[in-house]
Design a protein around this motif. Sequence first.
Motif, PDB file in Angstrom:
ATOM      1  N   THR A  24       0.842  -1.203   0.000  1.00  0.00           N
ATOM      2  CA  THR A  24       0.000   0.000   0.000  1.00  0.00           C
ATOM      3  C   THR A  24       0.872   1.246   0.000  1.00  0.00           C
ATOM      4  O   THR A  24       0.639   2.180  -0.775  1.00  0.00           O
ATOM      5  N   THR A  30      -4.198  -0.231  -3.653  1.00  0.00           N
ATOM      6  CA  THR A  30      -4.851   0.961  -3.130  1.00  0.00           C
ATOM      7  C   THR A  30      -6.128   0.567  -2.396  1.00  0.00           C
ATOM      8  O   THR A  30      -6.935  -0.191  -2.950  1.00  0.00           O
ATOM      9  N   PRO A  31      -6.326   1.094  -1.193  1.00  0.00           N
ATOM     10  CA  PRO A  31      -7.576   0.813  -0.491  1.00  0.00           C
ATOM     11  C   PRO A  31      -8.765   1.374  -1.268  1.00  0.00           C
ATOM     12  O   PRO A  31      -8.661   2.431  -1.900  1.00  0.00           O
ATOM     13  N   ARG A  40      -8.427   0.809   6.711  1.00  0.00           N
ATOM     14  CA  ARG A  40      -8.460   0.659   5.258  1.00  0.00           C
ATOM     15  C   ARG A  40      -9.305  -0.547   4.868  1.00  0.00           C
ATOM     16  O   ARG A  40      -9.241  -1.588   5.522  1.00  0.00           O
ATOM     17  N   TYR A  42     -10.268  -2.961   1.419  1.00  0.00           N
ATOM     18  CA  TYR A  42      -9.776  -3.315   0.087  1.00  0.00           C
ATOM     19  C   TYR A  42     -10.820  -4.106  -0.679  1.00  0.00           C
ATOM     20  O   TYR A  42     -11.551  -4.910  -0.114  1.00  0.00           O
ATOM     21  N   THR A  46      -8.158  -7.115  -5.090  1.00  0.00           N
ATOM     22  CA  THR A  46      -6.801  -6.788  -4.678  1.00  0.00           C
ATOM     23  C   THR A  46      -5.985  -8.053  -4.417  1.00  0.00           C
ATOM     24  O   THR A  46      -4.761  -8.040  -4.548  1.00  0.00           O
TER      25      THR A  46
END
Length: 131
Positions: A24, A30-31, A40, A42, A46
């Motif tokens: 990250t 990227t969250p 965060r 996801y 991901t």
Amino acid sequence: MALMRIGELAAAAGVSNRTVDFYTNLGLITPASRTTGGFRLYDPATVEQIATVQRLESSGMALDDIAAHLQGAGAADLVTALARLDQDLTALRALAETAAGTAHGLATTLAVRANQLLAAAAELLSTMPPS
């Protein structure tokens, strides 16, 4: 599918929470959003991004290079292209392992050359201004 917290993502991807944090911070993943408490979250996709990053790294591409390309314009297209290259390289390596005689030597040579081309492309792209 519901968004995942860092621990859930790490478990699903087979990596540690530290790896998720590291990826990250590098911009490799990227969250999708944050909870009201600031945690965060996801997207489940991901997990595949992490797998792709790990395969690219194992094929010789530096994490910083991968991150630089993912943060530029057309990042989604680049992820798709890199994943396709990675799949082709994996297939080529499998061929090199199972081929006999001259075919084995040729497949091994092609796999090595593919790694070199991937590294050269990454180097070239890192010197080009974003479009």
